[in-house]
Design an enzyme around this catalytic site. Structure first.
Site: not given
Ligand code: NDP
Length: 265
Positions: A18-19, A21, A69, A96, A148, A161, A165
């Site tokens: 999930g790198a 963004r 993933v 992540n 989270s 959710y 988590k």
């Molecule tokens: P974003 O939605 O900003 O980014 C999510 C990332 O995960 C993207 O790089 C996305 O890329 C990737 N992703 C999503 N689905 C898949 C998939 N099926 N396979 C591979 N990659 C995937 O999320 P955040 O940065 O905000 O969150 C990151 C983590 O932190 C998550 O686990 C979230 O639950 C946790 N978190 C976030 C909080 C928040 O307030 N933002 C609070 C607490 C926890 P792409 O879509 O291109 O696959």
């Protein structure tokens, strides 16, 4: 350009899911800044390629791999086989990738339930299962999962959710015990609302459902922290990197809240 050996993670090989963004992007850059070579993965290749270029400009090796993933075949074949083939091992795994979703429990949509468990729990099982054998073989490793605050407490409308988590925290605690003899530490970071595209979508969702303006919806989320603000992705990244530092070797099985003090357990 060679990596200065004085950097704490010089020569370490990291994978961040999930790198592309948000939090994952910040963690990948922070690991590279500390000296690590970084393999970055998500589904959207263009964003990953840009990030890999940025990491390469810092003088580190970078590998960008598109992988869903939630698909175990892609995790094994596209991600783990390629990274382990290129680097012959792995020192740091950051789970992540994740997604949020909300709904009232009365009339709860089963699709949401399965989607949350797939992306936030089962995917972590797949990715960790794919990389742990290499860590066990080399008798060292660091696993960090971004859980989270919803892994520590409940709230309205987040049954699926929160279950996913809480589940991932349970998985990581069990692995912390099982992998301790192999010199592998396993920890979770538990953020409150972080200023990322995911939270932008939550704000839009709150605004659409309540009729609030987006600014008002953002302020409502900010007020959920005693500090009255969203956490910045770099703050989460800093804790993740701390957990990879050689000086953190005795920290395992822990969940560290990064939430401005909203939850104190
Ligand atoms: P974003 O939605 O900003 O980014 C999510 C990332 O995960 C993207 O790089 C996305 O890329 C990737 N992703 C999503 N689905 C898949 C998939 N099926 N396979 C591979 N990659 C995937 O999320 P955040 O940065 O905000 O969150 C990151 C983590 O932190 C998550 O686990 C979230 O639950 C946790 N978190 C976030 C909080 C928040 O307030 N933002 C609070 C607490 C926890 P792409 O879509 O291109 O696959």
């Amino acid at each position: 350009m060679t990596t200065p050996q004085s950097l704490p993670l010089a020569g370490k090989r990291a994978v961040v899911t999930g790198a592309s963004r948000g939090i994952g992007r910040s963690i990948a850059l922070a690991l590279a800044n500390a000296g690590a070579d970084v393999a970055v993965t998500a589904r959207t290749k263009a964003e990953l390629d840009e990030l890999a270029d940025e990491i390469a400009r810092m003088g580190r090796q970078a590998i960008a791999i598109a992988c869903d993933v939630t698909n175990q075949r892609q995790v094994q074949t596209d991600l783990a086989s390629r990274v382990l083939g290129a680097w012959r091992g792995i020192d740091i795994l950051v789970n992540n990738a994740g997604a949020s979703g909300s709904a009232k429990f009365l009339g709860h949509d089963d699709e949401l339930w399965h989607r949350m468990l797939d992306i936030n729990l089962t995917s972590v099982y797949y990715v960790t299962k794919a990389f742990v054998p290499a860590m066990v073989a080399q008798r060292s490793g660091r696993i960090i999962t971004i859980a989270s605050i919803a892994a520590r407490t409940g709230a309205t409308y987040i049954a699926a959710y929160a279950a996913s988590k809480h589940g991932v925290l349970g998985l990581m605690r069990a692995l912390a015990v099982e992998l301790n003899p192999s010199n592998i530490t396993v920890n979770c970071v538990c953020p409150g609302y972080v200023d990322t595209p995911m939270t932008d979508r939550s704000i839009a969702n709150v605004a659409a459902k309540t009729g609030m303006g987006e600014q008002q919806a953002r302020e409502a989320l900010e007020k959920m922290s005693p500090q009255g603000r969203l956490v910045q992705p770099e703050e989460v990244a800093r804790i993740a990197v701390f957990l990879t530092d050689p000086a953190s070797a005795s920290i395992t099985g822990q969940a560290i809240n990064v939430d401005g003090g909203s939850v104190m357990s």
